[in-house]
Design a protein around this motif. Structure first.
Motif, PDB file in Angstrom:
ATOM      1  N   ARG A  51       0.829  -1.206   0.000  1.00 14.76           N
ATOM      2  CA  ARG A  51       0.000   0.000   0.000  1.00 14.76           C
ATOM      3  C   ARG A  51       0.860   1.251   0.000  1.00 14.76           C
ATOM      4  O   ARG A  51       0.582   2.207  -0.721  1.00 14.76           O
ATOM      5  N   GLU A  53       3.922   1.561  -1.157  1.00 13.53           N
ATOM      6  CA  GLU A  53       4.557   1.698  -2.463  1.00 13.53           C
ATOM      7  C   GLU A  53       3.591   2.304  -3.470  1.00 13.53           C
ATOM      8  O   GLU A  53       3.959   3.177  -4.249  1.00 13.53           O
ATOM      9  N   ILE A  54       2.351   1.853  -3.445  1.00 15.77           N
ATOM     10  CA  ILE A  54       1.357   2.385  -4.374  1.00 15.77           C
ATOM     11  C   ILE A  54       1.094   3.856  -4.087  1.00 15.77           C
ATOM     12  O   ILE A  54       1.006   4.678  -5.004  1.00 15.77           O
ATOM     13  N   GLU A  55       0.989   4.223  -2.801  1.00 17.25           N
ATOM     14  CA  GLU A  55       0.773   5.622  -2.438  1.00 17.25           C
ATOM     15  C   GLU A  55       1.933   6.489  -2.909  1.00 17.25           C
ATOM     16  O   GLU A  55       1.726   7.591  -3.426  1.00 17.25           O
ATOM     17  N   GLU A  57       3.970   5.887  -5.441  1.00 14.42           N
ATOM     18  CA  GLU A  57       3.908   5.988  -6.896  1.00 14.42           C
ATOM     19  C   GLU A  57       2.838   6.985  -7.324  1.00 14.42           C
ATOM     20  O   GLU A  57       3.045   7.761  -8.265  1.00 14.42           O
ATOM     21  N   LEU A  58       1.712   6.977  -6.643  1.00 17.28           N
ATOM     22  CA  LEU A  58       0.657   7.927  -6.980  1.00 17.28           C
ATOM     23  C   LEU A  58       1.097   9.364  -6.705  1.00 17.28           C
ATOM     24  O   LEU A  58       0.821  10.271  -7.500  1.00 17.28           O
TER      25      LEU A  58
END
Length: 90
Positions: A51, A53-55, A57-58
């Motif tokens: 989660r 990592e995704i945040e 990247e966003l």
């Protein structure tokens, strides 16, 4: 008159929690409980890392798109000023 019933009752209290724990011990055995707790903890850690990592990247994507918008605005302003200068020379 009908009384409303909650769709999601509260968290289980003392007696309910004891019953759930007893069922878990009967299903998995006392020896397997530490392994289950460890593996569920590892799974939660992996989920949190994914989660994060995704945040990140966003956020990077949002910052990158803002910089691109600023670059496009600057480029458009520069080309407009060059066009004005070219017209002034003629």
């Amino acid at each position: 008159m009908l009384t409303p019933t909650p769709l999601f009752p509260g968290l289980p209290g003392g007696p309910e929690l004891l019953i759930v724990l007893l069922i878990v011990v009967l299903l998995f055995g006392a020896n397997k409980l530490p392994q289950l707790a460890r593996s569920s903890g590892q799974a939660m850690g992996e989920f949190r890392r994914g989660r994060q990592e995704i945040e990140e990247e966003l956020k990077e994507g949002a910052e990158g798109s803002e910089e691109e918008d600023e670059d496009e605005t600057t480029t458009a302003a520069e080309s407009d000023s060059e066009t004005v200068e070219a017209k002034d020379e003629n």
